[in-house]
Scaffold this motif. Structure first.
Motif, short mmCIF file in Angstrom:
data_model
loop_
_atom_site.label_atom_id
_atom_site.label_comp_id
_atom_site.label_asym_id
_atom_site.label_seq_id
_atom_site.Cartn_x
_atom_site.Cartn_y
_atom_site.Cartn_z
N ARG A 20 0.85 -1.21 0.00
CA ARG A 20 0.00 0.00 0.00
C ARG A 20 0.88 1.25 0.00
NH1 ARG A 20 -4.57 0.77 -1.87
NH2 ARG A 20 -5.43 -0.97 -0.69
N ARG A 71 1.86 -6.70 -9.62
CA ARG A 71 2.21 -6.05 -8.34
C ARG A 71 2.17 -7.00 -7.15
NH1 ARG A 71 -2.90 -2.37 -6.23
NH2 ARG A 71 -4.43 -4.07 -6.21
N GLU A 88 -1.21 8.93 -11.51
CA GLU A 88 -0.73 7.66 -12.07
C GLU A 88 -0.70 7.70 -13.60
OE1 GLU A 88 -3.69 4.98 -10.55
OE2 GLU A 88 -3.72 6.07 -8.65
N LYS A 138 -15.00 7.78 -11.15
CA LYS A 138 -15.41 6.55 -10.47
C LYS A 138 -16.12 6.83 -9.15
CE LYS A 138 -12.16 3.24 -10.80
NZ LYS A 138 -10.78 2.65 -10.96
N VAL A 153 -4.43 8.87 -13.97
CA VAL A 153 -5.42 8.60 -12.92
C VAL A 153 -5.08 9.45 -11.69
CG1 VAL A 153 -6.39 6.83 -11.40
CG2 VAL A 153 -5.75 6.24 -13.75
N PHE A 170 -6.00 -3.07 -15.38
CA PHE A 170 -6.26 -1.94 -14.46
C PHE A 170 -7.70 -2.09 -13.97
CE2 PHE A 170 -5.97 2.06 -12.49
CZ PHE A 170 -7.14 2.75 -12.74
N HIS A 187 1.29 3.02 -10.41
CA HIS A 187 0.31 3.51 -9.44
C HIS A 187 1.01 4.31 -8.33
CE1 HIS A 187 -3.09 3.48 -6.71
NE2 HIS A 187 -3.82 2.82 -7.57
N TYR A 196 2.12 6.75 -5.49
CA TYR A 196 1.63 7.45 -4.30
C TYR A 196 2.67 8.51 -3.92
CZ TYR A 196 -1.61 3.52 -3.09
OH TYR A 196 -2.61 2.56 -3.06
N ASP A 218 -11.48 9.94 -7.61
CA ASP A 218 -11.02 8.74 -8.31
C ASP A 218 -11.37 8.92 -9.78
OD1 ASP A 218 -11.42 5.12 -7.76
OD2 ASP A 218 -10.13 6.31 -9.10
N TRP A 249 -6.18 9.92 -7.69
CA TRP A 249 -6.94 9.21 -6.65
C TRP A 249 -6.54 9.66 -5.26
CZ3 TRP A 249 -5.23 4.85 -3.34
CH2 TRP A 249 -6.29 4.31 -2.59
N GLN A 273 -7.54 -7.61 -8.49
CA GLN A 273 -7.69 -6.22 -8.98
C GLN A 273 -6.31 -5.68 -9.34
OE1 GLN A 273 -10.33 -3.14 -8.23
NE2 GLN A 273 -8.98 -2.10 -6.76
N HIS A 274 -6.24 -4.96 -10.44
CA HIS A 274 -5.02 -4.35 -10.94
C HIS A 274 -3.98 -5.37 -11.42
CE1 HIS A 274 -6.58 -0.51 -10.11
NE2 HIS A 274 -6.10 -0.30 -8.89
O1 TA6 Z 1 -5.89 4.16 -9.03
C1 TA6 Z 1 -7.13 4.35 -8.43
C2 TA6 Z 1 -7.74 3.01 -8.08
O2 TA6 Z 1 -8.09 2.29 -9.24
C3 TA6 Z 1 -8.91 3.27 -7.17
O3 TA6 Z 1 -10.14 2.91 -7.79
C4 TA6 Z 1 -8.61 2.42 -5.94
O4 TA6 Z 1 -9.17 1.14 -6.09
C5 TA6 Z 1 -7.07 2.40 -5.97
O5 TA6 Z 1 -6.79 2.21 -7.35
C6 TA6 Z 1 -6.42 1.40 -5.06
O6 TA6 Z 1 -6.71 0.09 -5.50
P1 TA6 Z 1 -6.14 -1.12 -4.60
O7 TA6 Z 1 -6.53 -2.36 -5.34
O8 TA6 Z 1 -4.64 -0.94 -4.51
O9 TA6 Z 1 -6.79 -0.97 -3.25
#
Ligand code: TA6
Length: 291
Positions: A66, A89, A266, A186, A239, A76, A162, A164, A207, A241, A84-85
């Protein structure tokens, strides 16, 4: 340089040791990569950390870290075939080239993954993904190559870094280069809008997937109230967020009080997939520069 440990760059992590690779340019300018996801977990410029990593991030190798710069591929967002994603990663990367000082004094390292039974169980294509990082005095360069090493099948994918960014107060940040761009919101059921502001600010749950964005963005009021310049090539989307209060509470590996201290901006190729013919390659790059 290898070292084992939590690989977070911070002290309060209990975790199964995973390998990290440290690029050290001298003058307290370093970059730390956790081989879990080839996640950049620290980028220090003259000992100033530029990236946000949650105090509640986990380094057990079971989920994405995180914070820092998770590597999003081949998907994505949510995915019927895997996490997810995507898987990049959350799998262990190989060190293709250990950190090496270039004639310029910059430090270079390369990481890669290739298809294996885990990736093929989700996404049945042979591929090679290489990730080159170059640590310069006040810049971090990323060069990515996706190779369709197969002979028959074409495949398609998303790709995104992604990132941060660490900020003193996200409410004071301004992001340039988005005016006039169409974005998917979103937070509003994925409806599409056009950005009318000349600088984008964040004062609520945000988002947004901005489409066909310019090659350059500047984020003001990052660490030490400096600016961060983003240059991207072959990443047509941006992106933005921030989970804000409610979502921060919902995310287990994210502190309730951490949302003011981060902004995700991002660079990605996510609005439309990259379509890669057999035997061909796709390249994209990003440069982050502390101004
Ligand atoms: O980059 C934005 C996003 O797609 C948000 O919708 C949120 O889900 C974020 O990524 C973090 O995703 P994760 O799967 O790392 O909790």
């Amino acid at each position: 340089m290898y070292s084992s440990g939590s690989g977070s760059g911070s002290s309060n992590m209990a975790a199964a040791p995973t390998s990290v690779v440290v690029l050290d340019r001298g003058n307290n300018t370093t970059c730390t990569i956790n081989l879990h996801g080839a996640t950049v977990v620290s980028w220090r410029v003259n000992n100033q950390e530029q990236l946000f990593v949650s105090k509640q991030a986990v380094f057990d190798g079971k989920k994405a870290i995180r914070g820092g710069i998770p590597f999003v591929f081949p998907q994505f967002g949510s995915w019927n075939y895997g996490p997810q994603h995507g898987f990049a990663r959350v799998i262990r990367w190989h060190v293709e080239k250990s950190p090496e000082r270039l004639p310029s004094g910059d430090i270079e390292a390369m990481f890669c993954i290739v298809d294996n039974e885990v990736t093929r169980s989700m996404w049945n294509f042979p591929f090679r993904l290489s990730y080159r990082l170059i640590l310069r005095e006040k810049e971090l360069h990323f060069n990515i190559g996706v190779y369709n090493v197969g002979k028959e099948a074409t495949f398609s994918f998303n790709l995104l870094l992604h990132t941060y960014f660490k900020v003193p107060d996200v409410r004071r940040c301004q992001i340039t280069g988005l005016q006039g761009c169409t974005f998917v919101d979103k937070t509003r059921d994925g409806a599409m809008y056009q950005e009318v502001r000349d600088v984008v600010t964040v004062n609520e749950y945000t988002d947004r997937v901005y489409q066909n964005t310019p090659q350059e963005h500047i984020i003001t009021n990052v660490v030490s109230n400096r600016k961060m310049r983003i240059q991207k090539y072959n990443f047509p989307d941006t992106v933005v967020w921030n989970p804000w209060v409610e979502k921060a509470r919902e995310i287990q590996d994210f502190g309730d009080d951490e949302y003011p201290n981060m902004i995700c901006v991002e660079a990605g190729h996510v609005s439309a997939p990259v379509i890669l013919l057999p035997g061909t390659a796709f390249e994209a790059s990003e440069i982050l520069q502390v101004m």
